[in-house]
Scaffold this active site. Sequence first.
Site, short mmCIF file in Angstrom:
data_model
loop_
_atom_site.label_atom_id
_atom_site.label_comp_id
_atom_site.label_asym_id
_atom_site.label_seq_id
_atom_site.Cartn_x
_atom_site.Cartn_y
_atom_site.Cartn_z
CE1 TYR A 82 27.96 43.54 12.89
CE2 TYR A 82 29.44 44.33 14.60
CZ TYR A 82 28.41 44.46 13.33
OH TYR A 82 28.33 45.86 13.16
CE1 TYR A 200 26.06 47.98 5.85
CE2 TYR A 200 24.68 48.06 7.81
CZ TYR A 200 25.75 48.11 7.13
OH TYR A 200 27.17 48.51 7.92
CB SER A 295 41.54 54.55 8.58
OG SER A 295 41.00 54.94 9.64
#
Lengths: 564, 42
Positions: A82, A200, A295
């Site tokens: 991150y 991922y 969202s």
Amino acid sequence: MRKNKAVLIGAGLANMAAAVYLIQEGHWNGNQITFYSLDDHGSNDGAQTDTVTDEYWNKNHPMENRKGYVARGGRMLNYRTYVDLMDLLSRIPSVTEQNMSAAEDTYDFDAKHRTFDKARLLEGGKGIINGSHLGLNMQDRLPLTKLIAMPDSEEEKLDNVTIAQYFSDDPHFFGTNFWFMWETTFAFRTKSSAQELRRYMHQMIYEFTQIEHLVGVNRTRYNQYESIMLPLVNYLKDQGCNIVLNRLVTDWQFKATTMQDEITVTGLTMKNTLTDETEQVAIDDDTAVIFTNGSITDSATMGDFDTPAPENMDYGAAASLWKKASQQFYNLGNPDKFFADRDASEWVSFTLTTKDHLLLNEITRITTQVPGNALNSFISTSPITALSHKDINMSIVVHHQPHFTTQKPNETVIWGYFLYPRRRGEFVDKPYIEMTGKEMTQELIGQLSKVDPGPGNIRDKEAQIMDSVINNIPVYMPYASALFNNRAKTDRPKVIPQHSTNLAFTGEFVEQPYQMIFTEQSAVRSGEIAAYHFAGIPMANLVKTPRYDKDLKTLAKAAKKMFD
Amino acid sequence: MNKKSVYLGVTVGLFAAGILYLAKRTGFFEDDRHLYDEFESH
């Protein structure tokens, strides 16, 4: 194309990031930036229940019991990947810790409260499972290795392939500890995109070696609204940004061109959700429009201790606007891939507030770990999947307390979720989605009772625990996993679509190189790209992305772990 | 001795070629910096 003003549709993390980079790297003044949004927390929420019950997404579902706290979702951080999020947080002051940036606040808390999960998986009759044994066989390792070995340039080979389809010759994979941990750590489902699973596998490759203890996981001091969003909101307000809330942008006006492919926004139609009045905002040639086009907490609804969360059938608010844009241009993706398949995307979560430590102490005794260290997932004792496998019934996160700055000294907050809300409870005989907060608490106590090592059993204290509950808020989120839905690479618009002169897309439903979604990381990076584009900053200045998938040491460790 | 060296050389060469081929196939040498070119402001 360089601009001197920006209108941002949505005030979630991605667009807040865009604004910070426009100000700090583009040297814009805050008054050049205007947000139009329903609220100012996006999916990174967390608050006292009574402060959010009248928000747009819940206003058609009034609640009687408004006590306690609610966070619809939450995400564990990971410093190593991150990098853009941590760069962003290093640029703004913390709201709870004096003389610290929001990043220093998180580093400080995390250094003193390292994550080391001792009870990642639990199963009735067995107690804590040794998750270090991933349970993979040769048939599992081969397709996994192929995913890891597949280069970015060949990602389209996985267009419209679900994880279930990718492993269709290997049903054993879905019964392994690896899958149990991977699906619940990151929220993958069998219907999710294999393309995203590949991303991922590349970006989180080092998790192979530590997933059973979540050693690489970092957490914020408080909930993600107070530790991430509020510092952003305060900073941007201090800079003079205009944040207009309770606005639902409902339609676009685009410039008409001969070839019909130039994307130039000339106006926006919006509704004031407090007054129901329609408003019109003109967009001039010097204004960028930065739009968060989906969202995962849109259309969420809340129940309470005695009421299940009602099922809201609304299409996502942001996705509705995305759909209108995609109906005018060919290269803006396909929102229905993400927002018209609830069976693939829905979750139910709950936020449980108690007046004392009784339940937390019981969980600590059973899981052998203190609050703040864990994500605990309960494996069923009998097969519950279509492939006749055992699977995770529910997962809980027991935060370090307090999780909210306004919690009273003895109050505690626990968050949990059901990844498959149509499955039936083991201790309350109904689907999770139909359960009240009380029934979800009973189901949790039941799951804990199955793995209780004794002496005695948590059920002996059930009456006392139920008496300690201030409230338990079930939340139905029809689009919680929508960002993982099966997709082709063209189903999401690029951050800066081809032929766009002033429109950018940000958030978790955009296409950008390498990034994996459902991370604050990718949301921030999309905002950063949009800001750099409109401020004329070279993309070479973007935060550098680490490539652990090209690090030989990491790859060797992952390969070794795959054979453990 | 000479023959052994040749065998060793060929083996090492084949092994290195195999590694290089695998690295190329898996994108190990892919340079991703250009992927952001399309987002540059013009």
